[in-house]
Design an enzyme around this catalytic site. Structure first.
Site, PDB file in Angstrom:
ATOM      1  N   LYS A  48      -6.936 -20.355  -8.717  1.00  0.00           N
ATOM      2  CA  LYS A  48      -5.877 -19.383  -8.395  1.00  0.00           C
ATOM      3  C   LYS A  48      -4.555 -20.132  -8.512  1.00  0.00           C
ATOM      4  CE  LYS A  48      -5.306 -15.118  -6.551  1.00  0.00           C
ATOM      5  NZ  LYS A  48      -6.110 -13.887  -6.672  1.00  0.00           N
ATOM      6  N   VAL A 101      -1.078   1.145  -1.231  1.00  0.00           N
ATOM      7  CA  VAL A 101      -1.457   1.915  -2.421  1.00  0.00           C
ATOM      8  C   VAL A 101      -0.646   1.426  -3.623  1.00  0.00           C
ATOM      9  CG1 VAL A 101      -2.541   4.001  -1.539  1.00  0.00           C
ATOM     10  CG2 VAL A 101      -0.057   3.800  -1.448  1.00  0.00           C
ATOM     11  N   GLY A 102      -0.843   0.140  -3.902  1.00  0.00           N
ATOM     12  CA  GLY A 102      -0.240  -0.449  -5.104  1.00  0.00           C
ATOM     13  C   GLY A 102      -1.176  -0.210  -6.277  1.00  0.00           C
ATOM     14  N   VAL A 115      -4.202  -1.329  -7.085  1.00  0.00           N
ATOM     15  CA  VAL A 115      -5.614  -1.029  -6.795  1.00  0.00           C
ATOM     16  C   VAL A 115      -5.752   0.213  -5.924  1.00  0.00           C
ATOM     17  CG1 VAL A 115      -7.759  -1.883  -5.792  1.00  0.00           C
ATOM     18  CG2 VAL A 115      -6.221  -3.478  -6.932  1.00  0.00           C
ATOM     19  N   HIS A 146      -3.978   2.729  -5.495  1.00  0.00           N
ATOM     20  CA  HIS A 146      -3.674   3.975  -6.212  1.00  0.00           C
ATOM     21  C   HIS A 146      -4.921   4.499  -6.950  1.00  0.00           C
ATOM     22  CE1 HIS A 146      -0.591   6.580  -8.272  1.00  0.00           C
ATOM     23  NE2 HIS A 146      -1.636   6.749  -9.052  1.00  0.00           N
TER      24      HIS A 146
HETATM   25  N1  NAD Z   1      -5.197  -6.235  -8.870  1.00  0.00           N
HETATM   26  C1  NAD Z   1      -6.441  -6.672  -8.875  1.00  0.00           C
HETATM   27  O1  NAD Z   1      -7.167  -6.571  -9.874  1.00  0.00           O
HETATM   28  C2  NAD Z   1      -7.032  -7.270  -7.630  1.00  0.00           C
HETATM   29  C3  NAD Z   1      -8.305  -7.831  -7.711  1.00  0.00           C
HETATM   30  C4  NAD Z   1      -8.904  -8.340  -6.535  1.00  0.00           C
HETATM   31  C5  NAD Z   1      -8.190  -8.313  -5.356  1.00  0.00           C
HETATM   32  N2  NAD Z   1      -6.941  -7.788  -5.329  1.00  0.00           N
HETATM   33  C6  NAD Z   1      -6.228  -7.802  -4.049  1.00  0.00           C
HETATM   34  O2  NAD Z   1      -5.997  -6.452  -3.648  1.00  0.00           O
HETATM   35  C7  NAD Z   1      -4.752  -6.375  -2.959  1.00  0.00           C
HETATM   36  C8  NAD Z   1      -3.869  -5.355  -3.648  1.00  0.00           C
HETATM   37  O3  NAD Z   1      -3.666  -5.755  -4.996  1.00  0.00           O
HETATM   38  P1  NAD Z   1      -2.727  -4.928  -5.968  1.00  0.00           P
HETATM   39  O4  NAD Z   1      -2.941  -5.486  -7.321  1.00  0.00           O
HETATM   40  O5  NAD Z   1      -2.928  -3.483  -5.727  1.00  0.00           O
HETATM   41  O6  NAD Z   1      -1.303  -5.378  -5.428  1.00  0.00           O
HETATM   42  P2  NAD Z   1       0.058  -4.543  -5.459  1.00  0.00           P
HETATM   43  O7  NAD Z   1       1.137  -5.540  -5.175  1.00  0.00           O
HETATM   44  O8  NAD Z   1       0.139  -3.708  -6.675  1.00  0.00           O
HETATM   45  O9  NAD Z   1      -0.101  -3.544  -4.214  1.00  0.00           O
HETATM   46  C9  NAD Z   1      -0.030  -3.931  -2.888  1.00  0.00           C
HETATM   47  C10 NAD Z   1       0.596  -2.766  -2.130  1.00  0.00           C
HETATM   48  O10 NAD Z   1       0.547  -3.080  -0.732  1.00  0.00           O
HETATM   49  C11 NAD Z   1       1.789  -2.709  -0.157  1.00  0.00           C
HETATM   50  N3  NAD Z   1       1.955  -3.467   1.087  1.00  0.00           N
HETATM   51  C12 NAD Z   1       2.405  -4.732   1.281  1.00  0.00           C
HETATM   52  N4  NAD Z   1       2.342  -5.062   2.571  1.00  0.00           N
HETATM   53  C13 NAD Z   1       1.831  -3.985   3.210  1.00  0.00           C
HETATM   54  C14 NAD Z   1       1.505  -3.714   4.568  1.00  0.00           C
HETATM   55  N5  NAD Z   1       1.696  -4.623   5.524  1.00  0.00           N
HETATM   56  N6  NAD Z   1       0.955  -2.512   4.867  1.00  0.00           N
HETATM   57  C15 NAD Z   1       0.765  -1.568   3.920  1.00  0.00           C
HETATM   58  N7  NAD Z   1       1.064  -1.785   2.608  1.00  0.00           N
HETATM   59  C16 NAD Z   1       1.581  -2.956   2.280  1.00  0.00           C
HETATM   60  C17 NAD Z   1       2.811  -2.963  -1.229  1.00  0.00           C
HETATM   61  O11 NAD Z   1       4.014  -2.227  -1.020  1.00  0.00           O
HETATM   62  C18 NAD Z   1       2.053  -2.518  -2.476  1.00  0.00           C
HETATM   63  O12 NAD Z   1       2.265  -1.143  -2.748  1.00  0.00           O
HETATM   64  C19 NAD Z   1      -4.188  -7.799  -2.942  1.00  0.00           C
HETATM   65  O13 NAD Z   1      -4.583  -8.449  -1.772  1.00  0.00           O
HETATM   66  C20 NAD Z   1      -4.870  -8.460  -4.117  1.00  0.00           C
HETATM   67  O14 NAD Z   1      -4.986  -9.856  -3.974  1.00  0.00           O
HETATM   68  C21 NAD Z   1      -6.337  -7.257  -6.423  1.00  0.00           C
END
Ligand code: NAD
Length: 354
Positions: free
Chosen positions: A78, A179-180, A182, A184
């Site tokens: 990572k 709801v970023g 993932v 979403h």
């Molecule tokens: N994107 C991937 O393929 C993937 C894969 C495995 C794990 N993850 C994990 O899943 C999580 C989300 O990933 P993502 O790609 O959707 O990230 P992202 O940045 O697109 O979305 C995260 C969302 O969480 C919101 N947020 C931040 N702090 C918050 C809080 N305290 N309470 C509520 N909402 C809050 C943000 O505004 C954002 O909308 C992360 O922890 C990431 O490491 C992502």
């Protein structure tokens, strides 16, 4: 933190600085027992260098376990870039970072994570051969959040079957924190299956985006989500959603979400178990994204990656069943699966091949 005093046994930690572009990054390789490290690059305004180091060590270790449980031929790696992605991300900085990843000569493959996107992977790949999560136009698999969400959904179905005897989520209420990218997509899967959804996000834009994409999604303030009645709580924001303070407030029977490192400390799983809450281990259920980008290394096939991601249902079910029969937590059961695979398959390297 002493450089060698961390007990989790990382193989290699690389500190990267390029002052002209402002790049400050740390790449951590926890284990390459199963193959080159694979894991995303997080771009985040860490308050201190120590916070950044602690995060990358924890995240890379989780990648070893995630990749092992998902049956991938990849170890755990990572990276973090220290800075605000909204103001500090430039082409030069990303390309400088790409040159550092290239210098590892394939020991580490990168991908997108919080604060980085498909378009950033395309930029990094101009300097580096070991980038996944690129756009389809560049030969990549695109946004890994698509299969991450699908895999979390499969994990939820397995947890539902374990608790309620049926994998269907119809009529269940799911609370999603974050709801970023993932979260979403996850909303869509849940609605399709007949669940109802309540979301909370620190970003109003993220909430509005979900509510304009899907009908009938409730939203509440972040601080209120845990007090909502719900069957499943799904942390999909950042780490440490489950703490000594939040667990006693939980009203859900299942915790299953995308966020990495959801448990603030090792004792949290026992707290959850004592309250009768089933925890589907994060690194088991959120592997869809790494399955997707790992497939890109071979030449991406969406059909193959989706089929492999669907197996998260079986893996989660097996982990939960083992935990129940052995009287251990699901997290411990999943770690054992990963450790056995790393030890057994890792030993094959002793057979020399030219
Ligand atoms: N994107 C991937 O393929 C993937 C894969 C495995 C794990 N993850 C994990 O899943 C999580 C989300 O990933 P993502 O790609 O959707 O990230 P992202 O940045 O697109 O979305 C995260 C969302 O969480 C919101 N947020 C931040 N702090 C918050 C809080 N305290 N309470 C509520 N909402 C809050 C943000 O505004 C954002 O909308 C992360 O922890 C990431 O490491 C992502």
């Amino acid at each position: 933190m002493g450089v060698f005093s961390d007990s989790s046994g990382h193989e290699q930690v690389v500190f990267c600085e390029h002052r002209p572009s402002g790049l400050r990054a740390i790449i951590a390789l926890h284990s390459t027992a199963l193959g080159p490290g694979l894991g995303g690059t997080r771009f985040y305004p860490y308050p201190t260098e120590e916070d950044a180091l602690a995060d990358v060590l924890r995240l890379s270790r989780a990648m070893s376990y995630k990749n092992a449980c998902a049956g991938l031929d990849h170890g755990g790696g990572k990276a973090v870039i220290i800075g605000d992605p909204l103001t500090d991300k430039t082409e030069a900085l990303l390309r400088a970072y790409g040159r550092f990843v290239q210098s590892l000569n394939g020991r580490y493959y990168t991908a997108a994570d919080v604060g980085t996107y498909v378009a950033d992977m395309d930029v990094i790949s101009r300097e580096c051969d070991f980038v996944t999560g690129r756009s389809p136009a560049e030969g990549g698999a695109g946004d890994s959040a698509v299969l991450t969400a699908y895999g979390v959904f499969q994990g939820m179905r397995a947890a539902a079957e374990h608790v309620w005897g049926s994998p269907s989520l119809a009529g269940r209420r799911v609370g999603i924190a974050g709801v970023g990218k993932v979260g979403h997509h996850l909303v869509g899967h849940l609605l399709d299956d007949g669940a109802t959804v309540v979301v909370a996000d620190v970003s109003d834009v993220a909430v509005q985006r979900v509510q304009s994409s899907y009908d009938g999604v409730d939203s509440v303030e972040v601080a209120q989500l845990l007090d909502e009645p719900m069957d499943i709580y799904s942390p999909c924001a950042l780490h440490d959603a489950l703490t000594d303070e939040t667990v006693p407030r939980l009203r859900a029977a299942i915790v299953c979400g995308a966020a990495n490192n959801q448990l603030a400390h090792d004792g949290i799983e026992k707290l959850l178990g004592d309250r009768g809450v089933l925890y589907a281990p994060d690194f088991v259920v959120n592997a869809g994204g790494v399955i997707q980008v790992g497939d890109e290394v071979r030449g991406y096939s969406e059909e193959r990656a989706r089929a492999k991601t669907a197996l998260i249902f079986d893996t989660t079910k097996a982990v939960l069943a083992t935990a129940a029969s052995a009287g251990i937590t699901p997290g411990t059961a999943a770690e054992q699966v990963a450790e056995h695979r790393m030890a057994d398959v890792g030993q094959l390297r002793s057979l020399h091949l030219r």
